[in-house]
Design a protein around this motif. Structure first.
Motif, PDB file in Angstrom:
ATOM      1  N   ARG A 100      71.424  -2.498  56.682  1.00  0.00           N
ATOM      2  CA  ARG A 100      73.059  -2.465  56.404  1.00  0.00           C
ATOM      3  C   ARG A 100      73.694  -3.583  56.829  1.00  0.00           C
ATOM      4  O   ARG A 100      74.563  -4.341  56.171  1.00  0.00           O
ATOM      5  N   ASP A 101      73.552  -3.980  57.963  1.00  0.00           N
ATOM      6  CA  ASP A 101      74.077  -4.939  58.843  1.00  0.00           C
ATOM      7  C   ASP A 101      73.834  -6.234  58.234  1.00  0.00           C
ATOM      8  O   ASP A 101      74.593  -7.264  58.255  1.00  0.00           O
ATOM      9  N   HIS A 102      72.635  -6.312  57.834  1.00  0.00           N
ATOM     10  CA  HIS A 102      71.932  -7.707  57.314  1.00  0.00           C
ATOM     11  C   HIS A 102      72.520  -8.000  55.982  1.00  0.00           C
ATOM     12  O   HIS A 102      73.017  -8.877  55.665  1.00  0.00           O
ATOM     13  N   ARG A 103      72.792  -7.021  55.242  1.00  0.00           N
ATOM     14  CA  ARG A 103      73.174  -7.051  53.828  1.00  0.00           C
ATOM     15  C   ARG A 103      74.965  -7.218  53.864  1.00  0.00           C
ATOM     16  O   ARG A 103      75.245  -7.949  53.277  1.00  0.00           O
ATOM     17  N   LEU A 104      75.672  -6.473  55.200  1.00  0.00           N
ATOM     18  CA  LEU A 104      76.761  -6.888  55.007  1.00  0.00           C
ATOM     19  C   LEU A 104      77.124  -8.494  55.520  1.00  0.00           C
ATOM     20  O   LEU A 104      78.039  -9.176  54.810  1.00  0.00           O
ATOM     21  N   HIS A 105      76.111  -8.825  56.329  1.00  0.00           N
ATOM     22  CA  HIS A 105      76.201 -10.603  56.836  1.00  0.00           C
ATOM     23  C   HIS A 105      76.023 -11.188  55.405  1.00  0.00           C
ATOM     24  O   HIS A 105      76.585 -12.039  55.157  1.00  0.00           O
ATOM     25  N   THR A 111      59.048  15.272  66.704  1.00  0.00           N
ATOM     26  CA  THR A 111      58.587  14.088  65.898  1.00  0.00           C
ATOM     27  C   THR A 111      59.367  13.723  64.692  1.00  0.00           C
ATOM     28  O   THR A 111      59.717  12.597  64.532  1.00  0.00           O
ATOM     29  N   LYS A 112      59.832  14.948  64.289  1.00  0.00           N
ATOM     30  CA  LYS A 112      60.884  14.606  63.199  1.00  0.00           C
ATOM     31  C   LYS A 112      62.063  13.990  63.440  1.00  0.00           C
ATOM     32  O   LYS A 112      62.483  12.861  62.982  1.00  0.00           O
ATOM     33  N   LYS A 113      62.871  14.027  64.820  1.00  0.00           N
ATOM     34  CA  LYS A 113      63.882  13.582  65.086  1.00  0.00           C
ATOM     35  C   LYS A 113      63.410  12.061  65.361  1.00  0.00           C
ATOM     36  O   LYS A 113      64.315  11.261  65.318  1.00  0.00           O
ATOM     37  N   GLY A 114      62.302  11.759  66.169  1.00  0.00           N
ATOM     38  CA  GLY A 114      61.960  10.520  66.289  1.00  0.00           C
ATOM     39  C   GLY A 114      61.959   9.694  65.026  1.00  0.00           C
ATOM     40  O   GLY A 114      62.300   8.587  65.079  1.00  0.00           O
ATOM     41  N   PHE A 115      61.184  10.140  63.997  1.00  0.00           N
ATOM     42  CA  PHE A 115      61.285   9.412  62.658  1.00  0.00           C
ATOM     43  C   PHE A 115      62.470   9.172  62.421  1.00  0.00           C
ATOM     44  O   PHE A 115      62.696   7.940  61.589  1.00  0.00           O
ATOM     45  N   CYS A 116      63.327  10.236  62.045  1.00  0.00           N
ATOM     46  CA  CYS A 116      64.737  10.148  61.488  1.00  0.00           C
ATOM     47  C   CYS A 116      65.442   9.082  62.531  1.00  0.00           C
ATOM     48  O   CYS A 116      66.175   8.058  61.921  1.00  0.00           O
ATOM     49  N   ASP A 117      65.465   9.232  63.713  1.00  0.00           N
ATOM     50  CA  ASP A 117      66.215   8.183  64.512  1.00  0.00           C
ATOM     51  C   ASP A 117      65.695   6.683  64.065  1.00  0.00           C
ATOM     52  O   ASP A 117      66.278   5.728  64.015  1.00  0.00           O
ATOM     53  N   SER A 118      64.426   6.343  64.022  1.00  0.00           N
ATOM     54  CA  SER A 118      63.694   5.215  63.664  1.00  0.00           C
ATOM     55  C   SER A 118      64.164   4.785  62.332  1.00  0.00           C
ATOM     56  O   SER A 118      64.781   3.797  62.073  1.00  0.00           O
ATOM     57  N   GLU A 119      64.217   5.701  61.457  1.00  0.00           N
ATOM     58  CA  GLU A 119      64.645   5.132  60.160  1.00  0.00           C
ATOM     59  C   GLU A 119      66.092   5.029  60.010  1.00  0.00           C
ATOM     60  O   GLU A 119      66.447   4.024  59.295  1.00  0.00           O
ATOM     61  N   ILE A 120      66.883   5.718  60.709  1.00  0.00           N
ATOM     62  CA  ILE A 120      68.347   5.636  60.513  1.00  0.00           C
ATOM     63  C   ILE A 120      68.567   4.136  61.332  1.00  0.00           C
ATOM     64  O   ILE A 120      69.319   3.239  60.976  1.00  0.00           O
ATOM     65  N   GLY A 121      67.909   3.837  62.234  1.00  0.00           N
ATOM     66  CA  GLY A 121      67.988   2.323  62.962  1.00  0.00           C
ATOM     67  C   GLY A 121      67.658   1.329  62.050  1.00  0.00           C
ATOM     68  O   GLY A 121      68.162   0.541  62.048  1.00  0.00           O
ATOM     69  N   LYS A 122      66.284   1.557  61.257  1.00  0.00           N
ATOM     70  CA  LYS A 122      66.233   0.599  60.300  1.00  0.00           C
ATOM     71  C   LYS A 122      67.178   0.549  59.217  1.00  0.00           C
ATOM     72  O   LYS A 122      67.422  -0.473  58.855  1.00  0.00           O
ATOM     73  N   ALA A 123      67.701   1.532  58.842  1.00  0.00           N
ATOM     74  CA  ALA A 123      68.620   1.483  57.906  1.00  0.00           C
ATOM     75  C   ALA A 123      69.968   0.968  58.227  1.00  0.00           C
ATOM     76  O   ALA A 123      70.485   0.007  57.563  1.00  0.00           O
ATOM     77  N   LYS A 124      70.275   1.010  59.301  1.00  0.00           N
ATOM     78  CA  LYS A 124      71.648   0.525  59.959  1.00  0.00           C
ATOM     79  C   LYS A 124      71.378  -1.251  60.298  1.00  0.00           C
ATOM     80  O   LYS A 124      72.324  -1.698  59.950  1.00  0.00           O
ATOM     81  N   THR A 125      70.094  -1.550  60.792  1.00  0.00           N
ATOM     82  CA  THR A 125      69.926  -2.884  60.673  1.00  0.00           C
ATOM     83  C   THR A 125      69.841  -3.625  59.319  1.00  0.00           C
ATOM     84  O   THR A 125      70.391  -4.681  59.198  1.00  0.00           O
TER      85      THR A 125
END
Length: 95
Positions: free
Chosen positions: A47-52, A31-45
């Motif tokens: 970040r990519d939008h901010r870079l654009h 459950t923690k890993k799923g949450f972390c993976d989800s949050e990392i995915g959101k953070a990367k997205t």
């Protein structure tokens, strides 16, 4: 008497408790890993939008700086023409 019936009952019980605890911990970790993976995915997205956005704004800034330089050149050219225009105006109106 129950221990005599199954001498490994206590050991089986302890092993069963250990297995249940390990399964519960594994579920919690998943459950923690799923949450972390989800949050990392959101953070990367994000970040990519901010870079654009940064790249887009950088290009816009370059365009605006070029426009500013062009307008400054126009202002300088017009300012250089002003004395001649004033002279022509004075000559025309006094003649």
């Amino acid at each position: 008497s129950t221990i005599a019936d199954d001498p490994f009952a206590k050991v089986k019980g302890l092993i069963q408790q250990l297995i249940e605890r390990l399964l519960a911990e594994a579920k919690e970790e998943a459950t923690k890993k799923g949450f972390c993976d989800s949050e990392i995915g959101k953070a990367k997205t994000d970040r990519d939008h901010r870079l654009h956005d940064v790249k887009r704004l950088g290009a816009e800034l370059k365009e605006l700086a070029a426009k500013r330089d062009e307008l400054n050149g126009t202002i300088t050219a017009l300012a250089d023409e002003m004395p001649g225009l004033w002279t022509t105006l004075n000559d025309t109106t006094t003649a």
